[in-house]
Write an enzyme that holds these catalytic residues in place. Structure first.
Site, short mmCIF file in Angstrom:
data_model
loop_
_atom_site.label_atom_id
_atom_site.label_comp_id
_atom_site.label_asym_id
_atom_site.label_seq_id
_atom_site.Cartn_x
_atom_site.Cartn_y
_atom_site.Cartn_z
N LYS A 153 33.88 34.40 46.39
CA LYS A 153 33.49 35.79 46.57
C LYS A 153 34.12 36.42 47.66
O LYS A 153 34.42 36.18 48.86
CB LYS A 153 31.98 35.39 47.30
CG LYS A 153 30.97 34.76 46.19
CD LYS A 153 30.69 35.89 44.75
CE LYS A 153 29.91 34.83 44.04
NZ LYS A 153 29.41 35.93 42.76
N GLU A 216 37.55 39.36 39.35
CA GLU A 216 36.09 39.71 38.73
C GLU A 216 35.55 40.79 39.43
O GLU A 216 35.19 40.82 40.37
CB GLU A 216 35.34 38.14 38.74
CG GLU A 216 34.20 38.38 37.68
CD GLU A 216 33.60 36.85 37.75
OE1 GLU A 216 32.25 36.89 37.49
OE2 GLU A 216 34.19 35.91 37.86
N ASP A 241 32.36 41.50 34.75
CA ASP A 241 30.93 40.72 34.86
C ASP A 241 29.81 41.42 34.85
O ASP A 241 29.11 41.77 33.83
CB ASP A 241 31.23 39.83 36.17
CG ASP A 241 30.21 38.76 36.09
OD1 ASP A 241 29.47 38.53 35.39
OD2 ASP A 241 30.10 38.08 37.29
N LYS A 265 27.10 35.64 30.83
CA LYS A 265 26.31 34.72 31.45
C LYS A 265 25.27 34.72 30.40
O LYS A 265 24.29 35.63 30.18
CB LYS A 265 25.54 35.55 32.93
CG LYS A 265 26.64 35.47 34.08
CD LYS A 265 26.08 36.22 35.12
CE LYS A 265 26.77 36.08 36.40
NZ LYS A 265 28.21 35.87 36.48
#
Length: 337
Positions: A153, A216, A241, A265
């Site tokens: 992250k 991302e 994303d 997702k």
């Protein structure tokens, strides 16, 4: 076909708060649902919303479940509105699982032959590293568990600090590993350029042996055109994303010209049947990723990933180390309430 419908809300605490650009996440909440057909065959589903990512809220999902009758039909499941994408996924995947025997009453989380390990050649997993310096201390344990692709992250702390940690991380990770950088839409345009330039430079100068697979969601959802421009300006790939959290968004970005990587997702994207249709029609470059669901939604998600993945990219389901492993949680949830 008619099904008896029951549901239970659940809460699972992270071992430590998950920190992203969206803030800290302490507890994963969701809903387990059970469908029983007229012959007594059972299917399990899971609704695992992430409202700040683009799905409905947990309360909206609970309200939807509460207003349903005790007996529901296929037609009711396939008419769940697009505003409830996590519900669409939960009910449809539950319907697909009716009679499969994978989640028998009281059987717990028995995934049997469907259980896929991190270093499986068929299904490489990507392991999520914590933000900041903590990543430097955790990757080795995950490497020993079989992970070869890592996601870190960024956009959480000051960019100068993160670039310094990044420098340490890329020179510490083994040469055969892959690294993904996930900004969760938290970078400015200037910062995104700096990250992409830095990654390109490292590659051009041959400074590192490992592969930086992609960055991302560098920018917020509303800055789609800038991400499209950046994707054409640098060698380092960009993956969308948050911009493609739901099927509606996925289709919109494709129509606007995105042909790069899509992070999907399944738990919040919406209808599995419509996702299959879209992916088969457009042959997109997809990376399938977790929403910190339980093994119920994970199994349904992995089946979609197995069917729809094209470029052998590691899937983002290496998240078990964020939770305590409670083998009896499922039976307790269902039988105690």
């Amino acid at each position: 076909m008619r099904y008896q419908f029951k549901f239970r809300p659940y809460r699972r605490r992270f071992l430590r708060a998950l920190t992203t650009n969206h803030g800290n996440w302490d507890i994963r909440e969701g809903i387990i649902l059970r469908l029983t057909d007229e012959s007594g065959k059972v299917g399990w589903g899971e609704i695992a919303p992430i409202s700040w990512f683009g799905s409905e809220t947990l309360e909206q999902a609970l309200d939807f479940c509460r207003q349903l009758p005790a007996e529901i039909t296929d037609e009711m499941i396939f008419s769940i509105p697009d505003e409830l994408p996590a519900c669409q996924f939960g009910f449809e995947s539950g319907l697909e699982g009716v009679g499969s025997g994978e989640w028998g009453v009281g059987s717990g989380e028995d995934e049997g032959d469907n259980c896929i390990t991190p270093n499986s050649s068929l299904f490489p997993y990507s392991a999520l590293l914590p933000a900041g310096e903590a990543a430097l201390n955790q990757w080795e344990t995950l490497w020993q568990q079989g992970y070869r692709t890592f996601k870190w992250k960024i956009g959480v702390y000051a960019i100068a600090d993160e670039l310094e940690i990044f420098e340490s991380l890329i020179h510490t990770l083994p040469a055969s590993s892959k690294l993904r950088l996930d900004a969760n839409g938290g970078l400015s345009y200037e910062e995104a350029n700096l990250w992409l330039w830095t990654c390109d430079n490292l590659k051009v100068n041959g400074e590192i042996a490992l592969e930086i697979e992609f960055i991302e969601q560098p920018l917020p959802v509303e800055q789609f055109q800038q991400m499209l421009e950046l994707s054409m300006s640098y060698e380092t790939a960009i993956a969308l994303d948050e911009s493609v959290a739901t099927l509606r968004q996925l289709a919109a970005c494709y129509q606007q010209g995105w042909r790069g990587i899509f992070v999907i997702k399944p738990g919040i994207v919406g209808s599995p049947s419509r996702l299959r249709k879209f992916c088969h029609q457009h042959q997109i470059d997809a990376v399938f990723s977790s929403v910190f669901e339980t093994a119920i939604a994970r199994q349904a998600s992995l089946k979609l990933a197995a069917e729809l993945s094209r470029n052998n990219r590691a899937i983002g389901f290496g998240i078990d180390h964020f939770f305590e492993q409670e083998e009896t949680w499922f039976q307790s949830l269902w039988n105690d309430l």
